[in-house]
Design a protein around this motif. Structure first.
Motif, short mmCIF file in Angstrom:
data_model
loop_
_atom_site.label_atom_id
_atom_site.label_comp_id
_atom_site.label_asym_id
_atom_site.label_seq_id
_atom_site.Cartn_x
_atom_site.Cartn_y
_atom_site.Cartn_z
N ASP A 640 -6.65 38.39 13.18
CA ASP A 640 -7.35 37.65 12.15
C ASP A 640 -7.32 38.39 10.83
O ASP A 640 -7.33 39.63 10.79
CB ASP A 640 -8.81 37.42 12.55
CG ASP A 640 -8.96 36.34 13.61
OD1 ASP A 640 -7.94 35.69 13.93
OD2 ASP A 640 -10.09 36.14 14.09
N ALA A 641 -7.30 37.63 9.74
CA ALA A 641 -7.27 38.23 8.41
C ALA A 641 -8.48 39.12 8.17
O ALA A 641 -8.37 40.17 7.53
CB ALA A 641 -7.19 37.13 7.35
N ALA A 690 1.07 39.21 2.31
CA ALA A 690 -0.31 38.89 2.70
C ALA A 690 -0.99 38.02 1.66
O ALA A 690 -1.71 37.06 2.00
CB ALA A 690 -1.10 40.18 2.91
N TYR A 691 -0.77 38.34 0.39
CA TYR A 691 -1.41 37.55 -0.67
C TYR A 691 -0.89 36.12 -0.67
O TYR A 691 -1.67 35.16 -0.71
CB TYR A 691 -1.18 38.20 -2.03
CG TYR A 691 -1.83 37.43 -3.16
CD1 TYR A 691 -3.21 37.49 -3.34
CD2 TYR A 691 -1.08 36.61 -4.00
CE1 TYR A 691 -3.83 36.75 -4.35
CE2 TYR A 691 -1.68 35.88 -5.00
CZ TYR A 691 -3.06 35.95 -5.18
OH TYR A 691 -3.66 35.22 -6.16
N HIS A 694 -2.31 34.02 2.17
CA HIS A 694 -3.76 33.84 2.35
C HIS A 694 -4.51 33.42 1.09
O HIS A 694 -5.71 33.13 1.19
CB HIS A 694 -4.38 35.14 2.88
CG HIS A 694 -3.91 35.53 4.23
ND1 HIS A 694 -2.82 36.35 4.43
CD2 HIS A 694 -4.35 35.20 5.48
CE1 HIS A 694 -2.62 36.53 5.73
NE2 HIS A 694 -3.54 35.85 6.38
N HIS A 695 -3.87 33.36 -0.06
CA HIS A 695 -4.66 33.14 -1.28
C HIS A 695 -5.05 31.69 -1.50
O HIS A 695 -6.01 31.41 -2.22
CB HIS A 695 -3.89 33.66 -2.50
CG HIS A 695 -2.82 32.73 -2.99
ND1 HIS A 695 -1.58 32.66 -2.39
CD2 HIS A 695 -2.80 31.85 -4.02
CE1 HIS A 695 -0.83 31.79 -3.04
NE2 HIS A 695 -1.54 31.27 -4.02
N ASN A 697 -6.68 28.51 0.02
CA ASN A 697 -7.48 28.10 1.17
C ASN A 697 -8.10 26.72 1.02
O ASN A 697 -8.97 26.33 1.79
CB ASN A 697 -8.60 29.12 1.41
CG ASN A 697 -8.05 30.46 1.87
OD1 ASN A 697 -7.54 30.59 2.97
ND2 ASN A 697 -8.12 31.45 1.00
N SER A 706 -12.11 31.33 7.02
CA SER A 706 -11.85 31.18 5.59
C SER A 706 -12.27 32.42 4.82
O SER A 706 -11.57 32.88 3.92
CB SER A 706 -12.57 29.95 5.04
OG SER A 706 -12.16 28.77 5.71
N ARG A 709 -9.71 35.17 5.28
CA ARG A 709 -8.50 34.94 4.49
C ARG A 709 -8.73 35.34 3.03
O ARG A 709 -7.88 35.97 2.40
CB ARG A 709 -8.09 33.47 4.58
CG ARG A 709 -7.54 33.06 5.95
CD ARG A 709 -7.26 31.57 6.01
NE ARG A 709 -6.30 31.16 4.99
CZ ARG A 709 -4.97 31.20 5.14
NH1 ARG A 709 -4.45 31.65 6.27
NH2 ARG A 709 -4.16 30.81 4.16
N ARG A 710 -9.88 34.96 2.50
CA ARG A 710 -10.18 35.35 1.10
C ARG A 710 -10.31 36.86 0.97
O ARG A 710 -9.88 37.44 -0.04
CB ARG A 710 -11.45 34.64 0.61
CG ARG A 710 -11.23 33.19 0.19
CD ARG A 710 -12.48 32.59 -0.44
NE ARG A 710 -13.55 32.44 0.53
CZ ARG A 710 -13.72 31.36 1.30
NH1 ARG A 710 -12.87 30.35 1.22
NH2 ARG A 710 -14.72 31.28 2.16
N ALA A 713 -6.79 38.36 1.04
CA ALA A 713 -6.11 38.03 -0.22
C ALA A 713 -6.65 38.88 -1.36
O ALA A 713 -5.90 39.35 -2.23
CB ALA A 713 -6.27 36.55 -0.53
#
Length: 909
Positions: A640-641, A690-691, A694-695, A697, A706, A709-710, A713
């Protein structure tokens, strides 16, 4: 301020506890609310405690104007002893009525304890000893009474009148002098100590929701805020609904009132307060929408709303006998709110992330407290000012003690213990020992019951146990042994400590990451017989060896999984072993911990080097294996992020400092920043990947996926902007600035601004100006604006001058705790690289602000005073300069008990 005959502050000792000589059965309070002169009529029914020798009645009071004292309706003689109202010759038999009429000035109450005014509304804060600032009373938690409260006030200025319990009457006041005035009468159906009393009066609006309990009872939930803030209350209400439902489902504890109210106030010393049925909250933990609040804010609101609601049982229905038992309610309730947040998180990964976040707080805040001059047991033995003991030891370490109980009896066993605890003590004021005994009694065959006297050392011994593990593999015998050696360090007032009960969860890994089966023999006691690939051992001796058989290859030990005990684990794991755990460990905590230890080793090696021994540009050289492991983690699609963001964030400067005997804050800052820049360059393509992944959403949601992910990012963007410092590339700073301007939520906006600030880029200043212009009418966002600048990376010594300039800003006020914390605490307590200056200017600033705050709000000042309580670890010239600053504060003649206790203990260490 209580002082002895020599004028010194009095030390309160746990061993001196004695039962109250009088009980108060009923309290009927009438308030005529006026900012300049509030009149309080306090009618009580009392009786002597037959178990205590007869003595005068001594009632606590502070900053009150006494107008009348009546006993059974007749004028009574009285005397004053310091701040106590003393009455002699009271009826020896039966109950008697006591009426006390006092006035106070809420508008001048800058301490925010007792009854005070905030933005033309009335609020109270009575824990721990604030009720004595409202009326003369037996201000101690073991005196529990039934309360009836009548509030009277100007209807136009104060249309909403709230207190504990249920409203039984309201309307307009009649008669001459009452024109335009109204009243509300509240009755609390449950007995409570006075620290749980609350009232609120002002211009407020409410979000309301009705729910039905499992038992079929209907309840009204209300969240009160100022007009204009109602759109920021949905998440708080949702969190409250979830809290009520979860507590009934998980622990069988229903809401016991017709209504439950939350009120938000901008001037508040704490995060929130669990007053029975009327929780008063700092606005920071109520108000949120995507435009103004970050993911962290949303998570904190969920946690704090849950925490205060859970106190309705663990703290209110069963309360503390005395303030030494504070962790009885706070440690248990922190554990409960942690479990609540983990259960709401849902997935195993999200639960693990929450656990790692909680442990990170414990290790960066509580472990240093355990090793410093303010070290105290979870159940302290003494204090001068109880407000100084609302600490991470009481709360977070106390929660870990409760978590160990659950580990030792199992989740179902803990449920049985909680049920017995509330059945046995409902409506009583009890002790930490009572709680532990109830959990043990409900599980008589458990390790907790067998080891209870020793386990309770967690309550009485201060300090963080150190657990050293040494391993030995015998290839011929196919055995693997672990020897655990436990020590508990000396702390102020305590030495020669005994071994603790330490549950240790562990597993063994093969070199390729496979989990190895456990076949255990030895003298450690498992919670259950060894089976499968994971086991929890219960260590009770200073030295314990456990041996596993059938181990056909050299294993990699994974010890203290899930952080099963609040100890410092000392192990000689090789880098290769840590890399195996980082890549493969099935326990997320130990996987994260392996990465932290790998990073920490490189930072500490860099600090130990002479600057000339580092590479030409001042950087510490890194090895390919470490870089490759981080790259694999960052690219791992199965993780997971949120976990990746935690694992790739370097240990904090404060945590690094705790690993050193002598601390050079500037050296720590330089080496950590060097490693950060190297990782930004070495993993540039991976950060970019990665950015980009995931940036974006879509619509905002604060759910764990969510939010994770933020977070990733944001970390990646910060690294990409940092990498541009060396290359001079303007692309990523420009993209960060554009993202800051276009962001659809506060999390992305703040992350972009942090990326610019973290790299010291020139675009940070126009971004800060734009940030203020956009949110100048949002107090909590302006707090962020101040905090960002107080906590900024100090590349050229510019942060302190900027902080001093910001204190002159029209939006800054020292009287507002949130605003003071946002700027001054962000600089002094959370920005060591900027605060610890070789010219001592940071320490001079700190001493000025401690003294200034002490004159306004001693509680806030004492929290700030803690910023230098570890001064003796500092290298020169910092150490001498810090001592001078401490002595400068100590020399102030009229310091509060709050600050003097902190400063005195720091200097005496």
């Amino acid at each position: 301020m209580l002082r002895d005959d020599l004028g010194q502050p009095l030390t309160i000792l746990r061993e001196d506890y004695s039962a109250t000589p009088y009980w108060i059965d009923t309290v009927d309070l009438t308030f005529d609310l006026d900012p300049a002169k509030t009149r309080v009529v306090n009618r009580m029914t009392l009786r002597r405690n037959a178990d205590v020798p007869a003595q005068p009645l001594k009632l606590d009071g502070e900053e009150l104007n006494l107008a009348r004292v009546l006993v059974n309706g007749q004028s009574a003689s009285f005397r004053m002893e310091g701040k106590q109202l003393v009455l002699d010759n009271l009826p020896a038999e039966g109950s008697f009525d006591l009426e006390i009429f006092t006035t106070c000035c809420p508008a001048k109450n800058t301490k925010l304890m007792g009854l005070y005014v905030s933005q033309d509304a009335f609020f109270t804060q009575c824990e721990a000893e604030g009720f004595r600032r409202i009326t003369y009373f037996l201000d101690r938690p073991d005196v529990m009474a039934s309360y009836t409260v009548t509030l009277r006030a100007d209807k136009a200025r104060y249309p909403v009148l709230l207190s504990n319990g249920n409203r039984v009457d309201s309307g307009d006041l009649q008669g001459t002098g009452n024109e335009g005035r109204h009243f509300a009468k509240w009755v609390d159906p449950h007995k409570k100590p006075c620290y749980l009393f609350a009232l609120v009066a002002g211009q407020l609006v409410a979000r309301e929701q009705r729910i039905t309990s499992r038992a079929g009872q209907e309840h009204l939930l209300q969240v009160y805020v100022r007009p204009g803030d109602l759109d920021k209350t949905e998440h708080a209400m949702t969190s409250l609904v979830y809290s009520v439902l979860w507590d009934e489902a998980r622990f069988g504890l229903p809401l016991d009132l017709e209504r439950f109210m939350i009120v938000a106030v901008g001037d508040f010393n704490m995060g929130a307060m669990e007053n029975k049925g009327l929780n008063i909250f700092n606005t920071k933990y109520v108000l949120a929408n995507p435009a103004t609040a970050t993911d962290v804010d949303f998570a904190n609101i969920e946690s704090v709303v849950g925490h205060e609601y859970f106190h309705n049982w663990s703290g209110n229905r069963v309360t503390c006998r005395d303030w030494f038992q504070l962790s009885l309610k706070e440690g248990l309730t922190v554990f409960r709110d942690q479990e609540f947040s983990m259960d709401l998180a849902g997935s195993a990964s999200a639960r693990a992330v929450k656990r790692i976040e909680d442990v990170r707080v414990l290790r960066t805040a509580q472990f240093p407290e355990d090793a410093g001059p303010m070290a105290h047991p979870v159940r302290p033995d003494s204090y001068i000012e109880i407000n100084n003991f609302y600490t991470v030891t009481i709360y977070e370490k106390g929660a870990e003690v409760v978590r160990m109980m659950q580990t030792l009896v199992g989740r179902e066993g803990f449920q049985k213990g909680i049920t017995l605890y509330f059945e046995r003590f409902d409506g009583q004021a009890v002790t930490c020992d009572d709680f532990a005994q109830a959990i043990a009694d409900a599980n008589p065959e458990s390790e907790l019951a067998r080891q209870l006297p020793q386990f309770k050392l967690w309550y009485s011994q201060a300090g963080t146990p150190r657990l050293r593990v040494e391993t030995a593999y015998d290839a011929q015998a196919q055995t693997f042994s672990l020897t655990f050696t436990q020590t508990v360090p000396d702390t102020p007032g305590q030495s020669g400590k005994s071994a603790m009960v330490v549950p240790v969860t562990l597993g063994l890994l093969a070199a390729d990451g496979r989990a190895l089966p456990l076949q255990q023999s030895g003298d450690a006691v498992p919670v259950a017989a060894a089976s499968g690939t994971e086991q929890t051992l219960v260590l009770t001796q200073a030295r314990t060896t456990v041996t596993y058989g059938g181990v056909t290859e050299q294993p990699v030990p994974s010890v203290l999984r899930q952080f099963s005990a609040p100890v410092v684990l000392e192990a000689d794991d090789s880098d290769d072993q840590l890399l195996v755990r980082l890549r493969h460990d099935s326990d997320p905590f130990n996987r994260w911990e392996a990465g932290q230890r790998l990073s920490l080793r490189r930072i500490l090696a860099g600090i130990a080097q002479e600057p000339a021994a580092a590479s030409a540009d001042g950087q510490v050289l890194l090895d390919a294996a470490y870089i490759d492991a981080l790259r694999q983690l960052l690219r791992d699609a199965t993780l997971d992020a949120a976990f990746k963001e935690l694992a790739l964030t370097l240990p904090s400067e404060n945590y690094i400092a705790e690993q050193l005997d002598v601390v050079d804050p500037q050296r720590i800052h330089a080496v950590r920043e060097s490693l950060r820049e190297q990782l930004a360059h070495a993993l540039y393509d991976d950060w970019l990947h990665a950015y980009e992944a995931h940036h974006d959403n879509g619509g905002y949601s604060p759910d764990p996926v969510s939010s994770g992910r933020r977070a990733l990012a944001g970390l990646a963007l910060g690294m990409l902007v940092l990498a541009a410092r060396r290359t001079g590339d303007a692309v990523w700073p420009g993209r960060a600035y554009q993202r800051f301007k276009d962001a659809g939520n506060m999390t992305d906006r703040q992350n972009a601004l942090l990326a610019l600030l973290g790299a010291g880029h020139e675009l940070a200043q126009p971004a800060l100006q734009r940030f203020h212009a956009l949110f100048r009418h949002e107090a909590l966002v302006i707090d962020k604006w101040f905090a960002l600048q107080g906590g900024a990376v100090d590349r050229q010594g510019q942060v302190l001058p900027q902080v001093r300039q910001l204190m002159k800003h029209a939006d800054f006020s020292l009287k507002n705790p949130n605003r003071a914390r946002s700027l001054i605490f962000s600089y002094c307590s959370a920005n060591p690289g900027a605060f610890h200056r070789s010219d001592a200017a940071g320490y001079v600033f700190w001493s000025e602000q401690v003294i200034a705050l002490d004159a306004i709000n001693p509680q806030v000042a004492a929290r700030l005073a803690r910023a230098l309580d570890r001064w003796k670890k500092l290298a020169e010239p910092y150490r001498h300069a810090a001592e001078e600053a401490l002595r400068r504060v100590a020399a102030k003649a009229d310091l509060s008990n709050d600050v003097r206790e902190v400063i005195s203990r720091a200097l005496a260490a």
